[in-house]
Design an enzyme around this catalytic site. Structure first.
Site, short mmCIF file in Angstrom:
data_model
loop_
_atom_site.label_atom_id
_atom_site.label_comp_id
_atom_site.label_asym_id
_atom_site.label_seq_id
_atom_site.Cartn_x
_atom_site.Cartn_y
_atom_site.Cartn_z
N CYS A 94 0.82 -1.21 0.00
CA CYS A 94 0.00 0.00 0.00
C CYS A 94 0.86 1.27 0.00
O CYS A 94 0.70 2.13 -0.85
CB CYS A 94 -0.94 -0.01 1.21
N GLY A 145 -7.25 -6.51 -17.86
CA GLY A 145 -7.93 -6.44 -16.57
C GLY A 145 -8.42 -5.04 -16.33
O GLY A 145 -7.63 -4.09 -16.33
N GLY A 197 -10.17 -4.08 -13.56
CA GLY A 197 -10.50 -3.88 -12.16
C GLY A 197 -9.85 -2.57 -11.72
O GLY A 197 -9.52 -1.71 -12.56
N ALA A 198 -9.65 -2.41 -10.41
CA ALA A 198 -9.15 -1.13 -9.89
C ALA A 198 -7.81 -0.75 -10.52
O ALA A 198 -7.61 0.39 -10.96
CB ALA A 198 -9.03 -1.21 -8.38
N ILE A 199 -6.88 -1.71 -10.59
CA ILE A 199 -5.55 -1.37 -11.09
C ILE A 199 -5.61 -1.01 -12.57
O ILE A 199 -5.05 0.01 -12.99
CB ILE A 199 -4.56 -2.53 -10.84
N GLU A 210 -10.90 -6.33 -20.92
CA GLU A 210 -11.52 -7.00 -19.77
C GLU A 210 -12.25 -8.26 -20.25
O GLU A 210 -12.98 -8.22 -21.25
CB GLU A 210 -12.50 -6.03 -19.08
N HIS A 214 -24.76 23.32 1.11
CA HIS A 214 -24.74 23.82 -0.26
C HIS A 214 -23.66 24.87 -0.42
O HIS A 214 -23.51 25.71 0.46
CB HIS A 214 -26.11 24.43 -0.60
#
Ligand code: NAD
Length: 469
Positions: A43, A181, A183-185, A204, A447
């Site tokens: 991470c 792929g 996905g997130a990466i 994908e 707002h």
């Protein structure tokens, strides 16, 4: 060889392991943290933090390109990947230094080397500096994480066939990049390198990009990516990869059944992760792994007598940093004998930092229906949100709420649009507290803000129509 005795020995210092160490120390335990690489795991070093640092450069670049509409024109706009990498490296260093500071502050002993379970309550460490140590722990937590999974039969070479780690170290922007792929990466790097100027193709296997998200979110991202010039091929089957020539050639069958060959300068393989569960003595210790090598645990993260496992090396998904940290805290508090309850994995938010951003928590509309709920939906587009217009980012995106028609409970929140990763917290809170759509209507949203879109979606959910649409 020296031996030391601890209440808790943790193997792995990512957001699972180091957070567990901090919590254990807060609870009065004597803790050793074994780590063979830099503190912070994937991470901090080669995952969430460096990617987001580079994505910030990508977003700034796109904003400057759009500057004219805000009265800002820049002559001779230049992008320097080296400069972006420097920023990323500084952010990584500050973050990993921060973990070092936390370990000192909490009197956690960091043991630098390769840890391996070695009999009941024992961790054997092959020290990086040479030599060995055996640590005795009343309890042990395995937090060894995971690594990028290569495409079958094609190794990462760091030059042309890249893992996410490699893609964080490029010195020049490739002219073309294909990501396998979505996905997130896949979508984060596609978004980033497109902003940096590469021709990007995203491939994908499943019928839509970001397939774990709500279907409408996938469709919205596909539209936004198309406008940004990112080519997406969902429902495609990769038939072969030839990385032997000047360029990498990917052969695939697209969704219509047509064969295609795409030649690119760089290939990013982003098809998921493999757990780091080999060569750490798990089998001998009686720890069970599933067919893909991920560790099986109970709801309190126990993997065997005296052994807990947390984070990406564990079978329970989603594999996210904040899940790892939550599992670490849970395991430690269970060890300490506190009253704890297993995590509710359905209520863990997911954030993806492509442009536009995606953030979600809870069930998608399809999942809620599959689970037998009578579903009601409320939706509000960012095109009608004042703050999104101020930011010049109102073209794409929406807030979508899924609720149970019978009791009104919010089951899922799905956001796509500007800075939505910063406003999904409201969804987490709503799900944790079993909030209803009505309670979101009653929550006054300031707002002008982006999160007004959530309040408006709640109006649509409860009253059949939003106010400002
Ligand atoms: P992922 O599992 O999220 O996505 C992999 C994608 O690859 C899936 O959509 C899958 O259908 C597709 N795929 C698999 N094999 C394929 C093939 N042969 N051809 C085409 N497509 C194929 O994994 P990831 O994106 O590699 O990320 C790894 C992990 O890291 C995930 O658990 C992810 O959640 C996590 N992560 C999270 C973030 C974030 O939260 N922002 C960012 C990066 C990574």
């Amino acid at each position: 060889m020296s031996e030391s005795v601890y209440d808790l020995v943790i193997i792995g210092s990512g957001p699972g392991g180091y957070v567990a160490a901090v919590r254990a120390s807060q609870l009065g335990m004597r803790v050793a943290l074994v780590e063979s690489g830099p503190l912070g795991g994937v991470c901090l070093n080669v995952g969430c933090i460096p990617t987001k640092a580079l994505l910030h450069s990508a977003d700034l670049l796109d904003e400057v390109r759009e500057g004219k509409r805000f009265g800002i024109s820049v002559e001779g706009l230049n992008f320097d990947l080296g400069g972006a990498m420097k920023h990323k490296d500084a952010v990584v260093k500050a973050s990993t230094d921060g973990v070092g500071y936390l370990m000192k502050k909490n009197k956690v002993e960091v043991v630098t080397g390769w840890g391996r379970l070695a009999g009941r309550g024992q961790v054997h460490v092959r020290l990086n500096e040479g030599g060995e140590r055996t640590l005795s722990g009343k309890q042990i937590i395995v937090a060894t994480g995971a690594r990028p999974r290569p495409f079958p039969g094609v190794e990462f070479d760091g030059q042309r066939v890249l893992s996410s780690t490699d893609a964080l170290r490029l010195t020049t922007v490739p002219s073309s990049l294909l990501a396998i792929g979505a996905g997130a990466i896949g979508v984060e790097f596609a978004s980033m390198y497109r902003a940096f100027g590469a021709e990007v193709t995203l491939v994908e296997a499943l019928p839509r990009i970001v397939p774990n998200e709500d279907e409408e979110v996938s469709a919205e991202l596909a539209k936004a990516f198309q406008r940004r010039g990112i080519k997406t091929l969902a429902g495609a089957r990769v038939e072969g990869i030839d990385a032997g020539g000047e360029q990498v050639v990917v052969s695939l069958t697209d969704a219509s059944g047509k064969a295609q060959q795409i030649a690119v300068e760089k290939l990013l393989v982003a098809i998921g992760i493999a757990p780091n569960t080999e060569n750490i003595g798990l089998e001998e210790a009686g720890v069970k792994r599933n067919a893909r090598g991920f560790i099986e645990t109970d709801g309190f993260m126990r993997a065997a007598d005296g052994i807990y496992a947390i984070g990406d090396c564990v079978a329970a998904t989603p594999w996210l940093a904040h899940k790892a940290s939550a599992e670490g805290v849970l395991a430690v508090e269970h060890i300490a004998g506190l009253h704890v309850t297993p995590l509710d994995y359905r209520k863990i938010p997911a954030c993806t930092y492509c442009n536009p951003e995606i953030a979600s928590v809870g069930l998608t509309e399809a999942q809620a229906k599959e689970q037998g709920y009578q579903v009601k939906v409320g939706k509000f587009p960012f095109s009608a949100n004042g703050k999104a217009r101020v930011l010049g980012q109102s073209r794409f995106g929406f807030a979508k709420l899924i609720a149970d028609r019978q009791y009104g409970e919010i089951l899922g929140m799905h956001l796509i649009g500007p800075h939505v990763t910063e406003i999904i917290g409201e969804g987490g809170l709503a799900l944790t507290h079993e909030a209803t759509g009505e309670s979101l209507v009653q929550t006054i949203h300031a707002h002008p803000t982006l999160h007004e879109a959530i309040g408006e979606a709640a109006h649509a959910l409860e009253h059949g129509a939003a106010l400002n649409l």
